[in-house]
Scaffold this motif. Structure first.
Motif, PDB file in Angstrom:
ATOM      1  N   GLN A   1       0.847  -1.197   0.000  1.00 32.76           N
ATOM      2  CA  GLN A   1       0.000   0.000   0.000  1.00 32.76           C
ATOM      3  C   GLN A   1       0.879   1.243   0.000  1.00 32.76           C
ATOM      4  N   ASN A   2       0.761   2.034  -1.079  1.00 35.95           N
ATOM      5  CA  ASN A   2       1.562   3.248  -1.218  1.00 35.95           C
ATOM      6  C   ASN A   2       3.048   2.993  -0.953  1.00 35.95           C
ATOM      7  N   GLY A   3       3.540   1.874  -1.473  1.00 35.84           N
ATOM      8  CA  GLY A   3       4.955   1.555  -1.365  1.00 35.84           C
ATOM      9  C   GLY A   3       5.368   0.863  -0.087  1.00 35.84           C
ATOM     10  N   GLU A   4       4.410   0.638   0.822  1.00 34.68           N
ATOM     11  CA  GLU A   4       4.719  -0.003   2.095  1.00 34.68           C
ATOM     12  C   GLU A   4       4.115  -1.401   2.151  1.00 34.68           C
ATOM     13  N   LEU A   5       4.955  -2.375   2.458  1.00 32.72           N
ATOM     14  CA  LEU A   5       4.489  -3.745   2.591  1.00 32.72           C
ATOM     15  C   LEU A   5       3.664  -3.880   3.868  1.00 32.72           C
ATOM     16  N   GLN A   6       2.427  -4.366   3.740  1.00 29.93           N
ATOM     17  CA  GLN A   6       1.542  -4.518   4.897  1.00 29.93           C
ATOM     18  C   GLN A   6       1.764  -5.892   5.534  1.00 29.93           C
ATOM     19  N   GLU A   7       1.994  -5.908   6.839  1.00 29.70           N
ATOM     20  CA  GLU A   7       2.339  -7.162   7.510  1.00 29.70           C
ATOM     21  C   GLU A   7       1.275  -7.647   8.490  1.00 29.70           C
ATOM     22  N   GLY A   8       0.396  -6.759   8.937  1.00 28.30           N
ATOM     23  CA  GLY A   8      -0.629  -7.158   9.899  1.00 28.30           C
ATOM     24  C   GLY A   8      -0.138  -7.052  11.329  1.00 28.30           C
ATOM     25  N   ALA A   9      -1.064  -7.025  12.262  1.00 24.23           N
ATOM     26  CA  ALA A   9      -0.733  -6.857  13.676  1.00 24.23           C
ATOM     27  C   ALA A   9       0.130  -7.988  14.216  1.00 24.23           C
ATOM     28  N   ASN A  10      -0.088  -9.184  13.685  1.00 21.71           N
ATOM     29  CA  ASN A  10       0.657 -10.362  14.155  1.00 21.71           C
ATOM     30  C   ASN A  10       1.635 -10.891  13.108  1.00 21.71           C
ATOM     31  N   LEU A  11       1.978 -10.025  12.154  1.00 23.28           N
ATOM     32  CA  LEU A  11       2.925 -10.367  11.085  1.00 23.28           C
ATOM     33  C   LEU A  11       2.482 -11.576  10.274  1.00 23.28           C
ATOM     34  N   SER A  12       1.178 -11.774  10.159  1.00 23.55           N
ATOM     35  CA  SER A  12       0.691 -12.944   9.415  1.00 23.55           C
ATOM     36  C   SER A  12      -0.346 -12.572   8.363  1.00 23.55           C
ATOM     37  N   MET A  13      -0.351 -11.323   7.942  1.00 25.06           N
ATOM     38  CA  MET A  13      -1.300 -10.907   6.917  1.00 25.06           C
ATOM     39  C   MET A  13      -1.061 -11.674   5.627  1.00 25.06           C
ATOM     40  N   GLY A  14      -2.139 -12.091   5.004  1.00 23.31           N
ATOM     41  CA  GLY A  14      -2.026 -12.801   3.734  1.00 23.31           C
ATOM     42  C   GLY A  14      -2.172 -14.299   3.841  1.00 23.31           C
ATOM     43  N   ASN A  15      -2.383 -14.806   5.035  1.00 21.49           N
ATOM     44  CA  ASN A  15      -2.514 -16.245   5.248  1.00 21.49           C
ATOM     45  C   ASN A  15      -3.935 -16.688   4.899  1.00 21.49           C
ATOM     46  N   ILE A  16      -4.186 -16.891   3.610  1.00 21.59           N
ATOM     47  CA  ILE A  16      -5.538 -17.177   3.133  1.00 21.59           C
ATOM     48  C   ILE A  16      -5.782 -18.652   2.840  1.00 21.59           C
ATOM     49  N   ALA A  17      -4.758 -19.483   2.933  1.00 18.69           N
ATOM     50  CA  ALA A  17      -4.836 -20.869   2.457  1.00 18.69           C
ATOM     51  C   ALA A  17      -5.990 -21.655   3.066  1.00 18.69           C
ATOM     52  N   HIS A  18      -6.338 -21.351   4.308  1.00 18.63           N
ATOM     53  CA  HIS A  18      -7.360 -22.165   4.982  1.00 18.63           C
ATOM     54  C   HIS A  18      -8.656 -21.405   5.226  1.00 18.63           C
ATOM     55  N   ILE A  19      -8.967 -20.512   4.279  1.00 21.35           N
ATOM     56  CA  ILE A  19     -10.291 -19.905   4.219  1.00 21.35           C
ATOM     57  C   ILE A  19     -11.143 -20.801   3.325  1.00 21.35           C
ATOM     58  N   SER A  20     -12.291 -21.207   3.808  1.00 14.52           N
ATOM     59  CA  SER A  20     -13.154 -22.108   3.037  1.00 14.52           C
ATOM     60  C   SER A  20     -13.954 -21.318   2.013  1.00 14.52           C
ATOM     61  N   ILE A  21     -13.858 -21.726   0.735  1.00 12.97           N
ATOM     62  CA  ILE A  21     -14.592 -21.040  -0.330  1.00 12.97           C
ATOM     63  C   ILE A  21     -15.530 -21.981  -1.085  1.00 12.97           C
ATOM     64  N   ASN A  22     -15.488 -23.263  -0.750  1.00 12.67           N
ATOM     65  CA  ASN A  22     -16.339 -24.226  -1.446  1.00 12.67           C
ATOM     66  C   ASN A  22     -16.920 -25.235  -0.451  1.00 12.67           C
ATOM     67  N   PRO A  23     -18.177 -25.051  -0.038  1.00 10.20           N
ATOM     68  CA  PRO A  23     -18.784 -25.959   0.945  1.00 10.20           C
ATOM     69  C   PRO A  23     -18.934 -27.391   0.437  1.00 10.20           C
ATOM     70  N   SER A  24     -18.808 -27.575  -0.873  1.00 12.33           N
ATOM     71  CA  SER A  24     -18.901 -28.917  -1.461  1.00 12.33           C
ATOM     72  C   SER A  24     -17.530 -29.453  -1.869  1.00 12.33           C
TER      73      SER A  24
END
Length: 202
Positions: free
Chosen positions: A34-57
């Motif tokens: 964002q505006n040249g700054e890498l966003q890391e999140g409060a717990n330095l784990s921003m971007g951990n999307i692998a285990h978000i459920s997107i398909n109930p089937s």
């Protein structure tokens, strides 16, 4: 990798206020610049999307949930969908499997065509959830997408257009830096730290 992609755009005279990088690998993840700054999140784990459920089937994930992003667009899923006969042996490096997808596609392999269609729609579903929330003006795909971009990107654009009506607000491209993105980004960040705070380097 995301920071390197941002710097590449900057060098190409393309200004991005909000760059979203989606890395397509064994376990997919994202990063935001964002505006040249890498966003890391409060717990330095921003971007951990692998285990978000997107398909109930979908399939059962190793985390215990159903239809996680990892089980929908992970590298192994790509191979299962396009070249299922190769999943008996995971001893080869990723280049072997990606080259095989390309080779079979050139011969009009229906299994590859159908598999790419499934993966493209799943990636589009993932992005259609992320884009309205993160509001990027540039989306860059890394990982396996680079090697099969000619097969994947047209179908991805098609599915994304049907799922997200505001596609004119952002650009979508496979990484121009390929697998060197993470290495280059790490080098740039280390160099900046060295010159900004040389006293911290022992």
């Amino acid at each position: 990798a995301a920071f390197a992609e941002y710097k590449y755009l900057e060098k190409s005279k393309i200004l991005s206020k909000q760059l979203l990088h989606l890395e397509l690998g064994i376990s997919p993840g994202i990063a935001l610049v964002q505006n040249g700054e890498l966003q890391e999140g409060a717990n330095l784990s921003m971007g951990n999307i692998a285990h978000i459920s997107i398909n109930p089937s979908g399939k059962l994930c190793r985390c215990g949930k159903i239809g996680c992003i990892e089980t929908e667009i992970g590298f192994k899923v790509l191979i299962e969908q396009t070249c299922p006969d190769l999943v008996k042996d995971w001893s080869k490096d990723s280049e072997f499997y990606l080259n095989e997808i390309t080779r079979r596609a050139e011969y009009g392999d229906v299994e590859v065509t159908n598999g790419i269609e499934i993966i493209a729609e799943a990636v589009a579903t993932t992005l259609s959830l992320l884009i309205p929330v993160l509001d990027p003006d540039a989306v860059v795909l890394g990982g396996y997408s680079v090697r099969i971009s000619q097969l994947l990107m047209p179908r991805l654009n098609h599915h994304l257009a049907s799922k997200n009506k505001n596609i004119s607000t952002f650009t979508l491209n496979a990484s121009p830096l390929d697998t060197d993105a993470a290495l280059l980004g790490g080098y740039i960040l280390a160099q900046e730290e060295l010159f900004n705070s040389p006293d911290l380097i022992s």
